[in-house]
Design an enzyme around this catalytic site. Structure first.
Site, PDB file in Angstrom:
ATOM      1  N   HIS A 159       0.834  -1.208   0.000  1.00 36.81           N
ATOM      2  CA  HIS A 159       0.000   0.000   0.000  1.00 36.81           C
ATOM      3  C   HIS A 159       0.871   1.262   0.000  1.00 36.81           C
ATOM      4  O   HIS A 159       0.386   2.352  -0.322  1.00 36.81           O
ATOM      5  CB  HIS A 159      -0.903  -0.014   1.227  1.00 36.81           C
ATOM      6  CG  HIS A 159      -2.148   0.805   1.084  1.00 36.81           C
ATOM      7  ND1 HIS A 159      -2.316   1.768   0.097  1.00 36.81           N
ATOM      8  CD2 HIS A 159      -3.300   0.826   1.829  1.00 36.81           C
ATOM      9  CE1 HIS A 159      -3.505   2.330   0.233  1.00 36.81           C
ATOM     10  NE2 HIS A 159      -4.120   1.791   1.263  1.00 36.81           N
ATOM     11  N   ASP A 373      -9.114 -10.846 -17.050  1.00 33.58           N
ATOM     12  CA  ASP A 373      -9.139 -12.013 -17.941  1.00 33.58           C
ATOM     13  C   ASP A 373      -7.711 -12.343 -18.367  1.00 33.58           C
ATOM     14  O   ASP A 373      -7.098 -11.634 -19.159  1.00 33.58           O
ATOM     15  CB  ASP A 373     -10.017 -11.706 -19.165  1.00 33.58           C
ATOM     16  CG  ASP A 373     -10.124 -12.882 -20.114  1.00 33.58           C
ATOM     17  OD1 ASP A 373      -9.486 -13.929 -19.868  1.00 33.58           O
ATOM     18  OD2 ASP A 373     -10.853 -12.766 -21.111  1.00 33.58           O
TER      19      ASP A 373
END
Length: 431
Positions: A159, A373
């Protein structure tokens, strides 16, 4: 689910396919990077074999696809292949690379789905890493091979270098490289530190501590707010706001987050403050290039509410909207940020002293995790796993239902009260 069901197949270091140019060797971090901990954010993407028939049968082939595409993706996201230096103020883009694990899980994927708990989902994430300090490698990826033929890709990303938006973009870029190995490698810009430099460390310390304090002392539970329940909430809030001049039409995220906060806070006698992590990219377009990546989110804070009975959802949403409007109208964003950082620091210190409850909400709704994908279709399910940060609310789009999934992290006593002493379950279903 037991960790003994998991067996390590291989462990590798994946380096960028091209070395990072010397001009990008030292990456100065911004105030947004500084105010975020070095902790790993995490997510898991599930690809059941029955839903993805084109998924290769050979685990080695799958791993080769993922390793090669990750190498190319790191060329564009070169800070994620680097090392954090100078107490979190710089990243040395030294191409140390990402860690890549390949494991076998001795059960069908359906067994995790049937568990309906964040703890079961944790099995597909790199072990003991989520929400812990990111030190050696800023990206750790784990491909999980189930005995039913399905796979899950679990990823931990620091982060300190990226927020949820950039993490989603990185994953989407990685999946594009996997789906089309000949796709051109884009050039992103990590220039936040030049436009929004960090502030003095003492001011930032309370904010950093608030984002990690409470680790391993609370539990996480997940709930679904279906589309019909969200619509009912939105109608209730609109009616609550009264006449046309003050009437508001809340978004789904506004309605869901405000409602969950009220359910939690209503079980406490202490004053409370609701904060919402907001993506500032639309505002920062005035200062940053379109290709910018990194951290660009900030906690917006609603006014303190002394009595839980006084929490009105429409008023809460209106106050947060006023905050957003103020950011849009400012001509000096850095000055505005410094003012807000000091206010936020004071309130978080009061939270630490147990004077007030500060609830922190982050929404990943409308991000593109569900569209990753890699060449065999988008994931059937996206998970965050457990989030061991007390008084934390996470929102994501549901992959299996039309609605919003909410992960709530609280201490055990407050979690029990949430389900038994509030009207949460009138609108939310446990997952």
């Amino acid at each position: 689910m037991a960790a003994s069901q998991l067996a390590l197949i291989s462990k590798k270091i994946i380096k960028p396919s091209s070395p990072t140019p010397l001009i990008h060797r030292i990456q100065k971090l911004s105030i947004f990077d500084q105010l975020n901990p070095c902790s790993y954010m995490s997510y898991g993407l599930f690809f059941p074999k029955q839903c993805h028939p084109t998924l290769p049968d050979d685990p080695t082939h799958i791993s080769t696809i993922l390793e090669n595409s990750l190498s190319r993706a790191l060329t564009s996201y070169y800070p994620l292949a680097g090392t954090i230096r100078d107490e979190g103020l710089h990243v040395e883009c030294n191409d140390v690379g990402a860690k890549f694990l390949q494991v076998k899980i001795d059960c069908p994927m359906s067994q995790i789905f049937d568990q309906k708990s964040t703890e079961a989902e944790d099995l597909v994430l790199p072990r003991d890493l989520p929400w812990t300090p990111s030190k050696e490698n800023l990206v750790v990826a784990q491909v999980n091979h189930f005995n039913c033929g399905g796979i899950a890709i679990g990823v931990c990303v620091s982060h300190k270098v990226v927020d949820g938006s950039s993490m989603a973009n990185f994953t989407h870029h990685w999946s594009t490289m996997a789906r089309n190995p000949s796709a051109p490698i884009p050039s992103f810009q990590f220039v936040g530190g030049s436009h929004f430099p960090p502030v003095s460390s003492p001011i930032a310390e309370a904010i950093l501590q608030s984002k990690t304090r409470g680790n391993n002392t609370c539990i996480s539970k997940k709930y679904l707010l279906s589309r019909s329940k969200i619509n009912s909430l939105k109608a209730m809030i609109a009616a609550e706001s009264g006449n046309k001049s003050s009437s508001i039409t809340p978004s789904s995220v506004e309605a869901a987050s405000a409602f969950v906060y009220k359910c939690i806070a209503s079980n406490s006698t202490k004053p409370s403050i609701f904060t919402q992590s907001v993506n500032l990219r639309p505002i920062m377009k005035k200062w940053l290039p379109e290709e910018f990546q990194g951290n660009a989110s900030f906690l917006f804070m609603a006014p303190e509410i002394s009595d839980p009975a006084d929490i009105k959802l429409h008023r809460l949403i209106s106050e947060l909207r006023k905050e957003k409007e103020m950011y849009w109208e400012t001509t000096n964003l850095m000055s505005t940020l410094l003012e807000k950082v000091k206010l936020l620091q004071n309130q978080l210190e009061r939270d630490h002293d147990d004077e007030v409850d500060v609830y922190k909400c982050t929404s990943l709704s409308k991000f593109i995790f569900g569209q990753m994908d890699y060449g065999w279709g988008s994931p059937t399910r996206v998970c965050l796993g457990s989030v061991p940060i007390n008084k934390k609310i996470f929102l994501t789009d549901s992959q299996t239902e039309d609605g919003i999934e909410v992960v709530v992290s609280l201490k055990q006593q407050q979690m029990s009260a949430l389900e038994t002493k509030s009207n949460l379950l009138e609108f939310a279903s446990p997952l």
